[in-house]
Design a protein around this motif. Structure first.
Motif, PDB file in Angstrom:
ATOM      1  N   GLY A 108       0.842  -1.195   0.000  1.00 29.05           N
ATOM      2  CA  GLY A 108       0.000   0.000   0.000  1.00 29.05           C
ATOM      3  C   GLY A 108       0.873   1.240   0.000  1.00 29.05           C
ATOM      4  N   ARG A 109       0.229   2.393  -0.078  1.00 30.30           N
ATOM      5  CA  ARG A 109       1.017   3.629  -0.005  1.00 30.30           C
ATOM      6  C   ARG A 109       0.195   4.744   0.618  1.00 30.30           C
ATOM      7  N   LEU A 110       0.932   5.650   1.282  1.00 31.69           N
ATOM      8  CA  LEU A 110       0.370   6.922   1.731  1.00 31.69           C
ATOM      9  C   LEU A 110       0.873   7.937   0.710  1.00 31.69           C
ATOM     10  N   ALA A 111       0.013   8.854   0.263  1.00 26.10           N
ATOM     11  CA  ALA A 111       0.450   9.778  -0.789  1.00 26.10           C
ATOM     12  C   ALA A 111       0.018  11.212  -0.469  1.00 26.10           C
ATOM     13  N   PRO A 112       0.626  11.812   0.545  1.00 28.26           N
ATOM     14  CA  PRO A 112       0.242  13.197   0.856  1.00 28.26           C
ATOM     15  C   PRO A 112       0.740  14.182  -0.212  1.00 28.26           C
ATOM     16  N   SER A 113       0.004  15.258  -0.379  1.00 27.04           N
ATOM     17  CA  SER A 113       0.440  16.380  -1.227  1.00 27.04           C
ATOM     18  C   SER A 113       0.872  17.501  -0.284  1.00 27.04           C
ATOM     19  N   PRO A 114       2.112  17.961  -0.374  1.00 18.59           N
ATOM     20  CA  PRO A 114       2.571  18.986   0.574  1.00 18.59           C
ATOM     21  C   PRO A 114       2.146  20.393   0.176  1.00 18.59           C
TER      22      PRO A 114
ATOM     23  N   LEU B 195       5.551   5.392   1.325  1.00 24.76           N
ATOM     24  CA  LEU B 195       5.086   6.781   1.403  1.00 24.76           C
ATOM     25  C   LEU B 195       5.585   7.531   0.179  1.00 24.76           C
ATOM     26  N   ARG B 196       4.656   8.109  -0.530  1.00 24.81           N
ATOM     27  CA  ARG B 196       4.983   8.856  -1.749  1.00 24.81           C
ATOM     28  C   ARG B 196       4.607  10.312  -1.534  1.00 24.81           C
ATOM     29  N   MET B 197       5.551  11.205  -1.754  1.00 23.23           N
ATOM     30  CA  MET B 197       5.275  12.634  -1.587  1.00 23.23           C
ATOM     31  C   MET B 197       4.883  13.196  -2.954  1.00 23.23           C
TER      32      MET B 197
ATOM     33  N   SER C  61       0.766  15.271 -15.457  1.00 22.22           N
ATOM     34  CA  SER C  61      -0.426  15.562 -14.660  1.00 22.22           C
ATOM     35  C   SER C  61      -0.442  14.607 -13.463  1.00 22.22           C
ATOM     36  N   TYR C  62      -1.284  14.918 -12.491  1.00 20.63           N
ATOM     37  CA  TYR C  62      -1.471  14.000 -11.352  1.00 20.63           C
ATOM     38  C   TYR C  62      -1.837  12.600 -11.848  1.00 20.63           C
ATOM     39  N   GLN C  63      -2.734  12.519 -12.855  1.00 24.04           N
ATOM     40  CA  GLN C  63      -3.202  11.203 -13.318  1.00 24.04           C
ATOM     41  C   GLN C  63      -2.037  10.355 -13.815  1.00 24.04           C
TER      42      GLN C  63
ATOM     43  N   ALA D 154       1.347  10.795 -13.276  1.00 24.10           N
ATOM     44  CA  ALA D 154       2.361  10.523 -12.249  1.00 24.10           C
ATOM     45  C   ALA D 154       1.874   9.427 -11.310  1.00 24.10           C
ATOM     46  N   CYS D 155       0.607   9.508 -10.936  1.00 22.83           N
ATOM     47  CA  CYS D 155       0.060   8.539  -9.985  1.00 22.83           C
ATOM     48  C   CYS D 155       0.034   7.131 -10.599  1.00 22.83           C
ATOM     49  N   ALA D 156      -0.420   7.027 -11.839  1.00 23.16           N
ATOM     50  CA  ALA D 156      -0.490   5.705 -12.481  1.00 23.16           C
ATOM     51  C   ALA D 156       0.913   5.124 -12.664  1.00 23.16           C
TER      52      ALA D 156
ATOM     53  N   VAL E 251      -5.469   3.190  -1.247  1.00 21.71           N
ATOM     54  CA  VAL E 251      -6.481   3.685  -0.305  1.00 21.71           C
ATOM     55  C   VAL E 251      -6.406   5.203  -0.342  1.00 21.71           C
ATOM     56  N   ARG E 252      -7.505   5.860  -0.696  1.00 26.24           N
ATOM     57  CA  ARG E 252      -7.529   7.321  -0.783  1.00 26.24           C
ATOM     58  C   ARG E 252      -8.963   7.792  -0.690  1.00 26.24           C
ATOM     59  N   GLY E 253      -9.141   9.113  -0.633  1.00 27.68           N
ATOM     60  CA  GLY E 253     -10.475   9.673  -0.434  1.00 27.68           C
ATOM     61  C   GLY E 253     -11.388   9.412  -1.630  1.00 27.68           C
TER      62      GLY E 253
ATOM     63  N   ASP F 179     -13.248  11.320  -3.167  1.00 24.33           N
ATOM     64  CA  ASP F 179     -13.265  12.379  -4.183  1.00 24.33           C
ATOM     65  C   ASP F 179     -12.440  11.971  -5.405  1.00 24.33           C
ATOM     66  N   LEU F 180     -11.660  10.915  -5.288  1.00 23.81           N
ATOM     67  CA  LEU F 180     -10.780  10.530  -6.401  1.00 23.81           C
ATOM     68  C   LEU F 180     -11.314   9.349  -7.215  1.00 23.81           C
ATOM     69  N   VAL F 181     -12.576   8.961  -6.984  1.00 24.02           N
ATOM     70  CA  VAL F 181     -13.115   7.815  -7.738  1.00 24.02           C
ATOM     71  C   VAL F 181     -13.027   8.061  -9.246  1.00 24.02           C
TER      72      VAL F 181
END
Ligand code: GLU
Length: 277
Positions: free
Chosen positions: A11-17, A43-45, A192-194, A196-198, A210-212, A214-216
């Motif tokens: 899994g990963r945690l992916a906060p945006s600073p 953990l991915r920043m 883009s976020y899309q 980089a994330c993929a 696992v994320r909020g 709002d990102l479905v």
């Protein structure tokens, strides 16, 4: 730990600073850590938004997550240090003819969309299909000038993208109706976020995101990118979209809710265990 035996959980945690983490982040990240129990947690920043990301917010996020008692594997993955991987992914999409350059401005798009096209509640307006170049149009190269343009992913019009969310159950969206061609590369030379994330979820072998919730809608886009970028037969991650927290007025918690920043709660002597409970 919800993963098959053949696929150990990653899994990963992916906060945006871009601000201080708040109570909503605490809940999502605690859920992510709980689901990763017995497996691996990275953990991915997500620090690609140069205008909004600040090093002090990245440091504060790490301190807040540690204060919450969450533990992740070192080293932290920092998106701004992974640009070659994102360029390589764009090059693959380009070679496969899945992207095209787009010089329309946000204003053009807003103008076109006073019209009937807009998908309800979307996070990115539905790109008018009439604006895409025909599929056989030769693409300009991704030389330095090419990387200084916006590039869009050409969604397979009318196709359904579906996945089963571990919390929300089956979800589906129709390309070109529920979401349209979306940005994968920005003219500032960043993915883009899309994208980089993929790219990162694939490269890191993430088995569950696992994320909020709002990102479905982003998940549908990322599943298209993952299908294009993963080796044939490799499965994409599973998804667990967590509920969002709202304040007493029903407004979704955001980084502007300073009173609910973990930083503030910590300074007030709140016990992290009571927060997570
Ligand atoms: N960094 C993103 C955010 O804070 C989350 C990305 C993700 O989990 O995919 O909204």
């Amino acid at each position: 730990m919800p993963a098959s035996r053949s696929r150990p959980y990653v899994g990963r945690l992916a906060p945006s600073p871009t601000g201080l983490l708040h109570l909503g982040h605490a809940r999502t990240f605690a859920l992510a850590a709980a689901r990763a129990a017995g497996g691996r947690l990275l953990l991915r920043m997500d620090d690609l938004d140069g205008a909004r990301c600040r090093p002090e917010f990245a440091a504060a996020a790490l301190a807040d997550l540690a204060w919450l008692g969450l533990a992740w594997e070192e080293p932290v993955i920092v998106q701004s240090s992974r640009l070659p991987a994102y360029r390589a992914a764009l090059a693959r999409l380009h070679a496969a003819g899945l992207v095209y350059p787009c010089d329309r401005s946000r204003k053009d798009l807003a103008g076109a969309l006073a019209a009937p096209h807009e998908a309800a509640g979307d996070d990115e307006p539905l790109y008018p299909a009439a604006w895409r170049p025909p599929a056989a149009t030769p693409l300009p190269p991704l030389d330095p000038a090419g990387l200084a343009r916006n590039w869009r992913f050409r969604v397979p019009e009318g196709e359904t993208v579906a996945f089963t969310d571990a919390r929300l159950g089956p979800r589906a969206a129709v390309c070109g109706r529920d979401f349209g061609d979306f940005l994968v590369w920005r003219k500032d030379g960043l993915p883009s976020y899309q994208l980089a994330c993929a790219v990162d979820d694939a490269a890191l072998g993430i088995t569950e995101v696992v994320r909020g919730e709002d990102l479905v809608r982003s998940t549908f886009r990322q599943l298209l990118l993952l299908a294009a970028l993963l080796p044939p037969g490799a499965p994409p991650p599973g998804y667990f979209h967590a509920p969002l927290l709202h304040d007493e007025n029903g407004t979704r918690l955001a980084k502007r809710h300073a009173a609910l920043a973990l930083h503030t709660l910590r300074a007030q002597g709140v016990e992290p265990r009571t927060l997570i409970a």
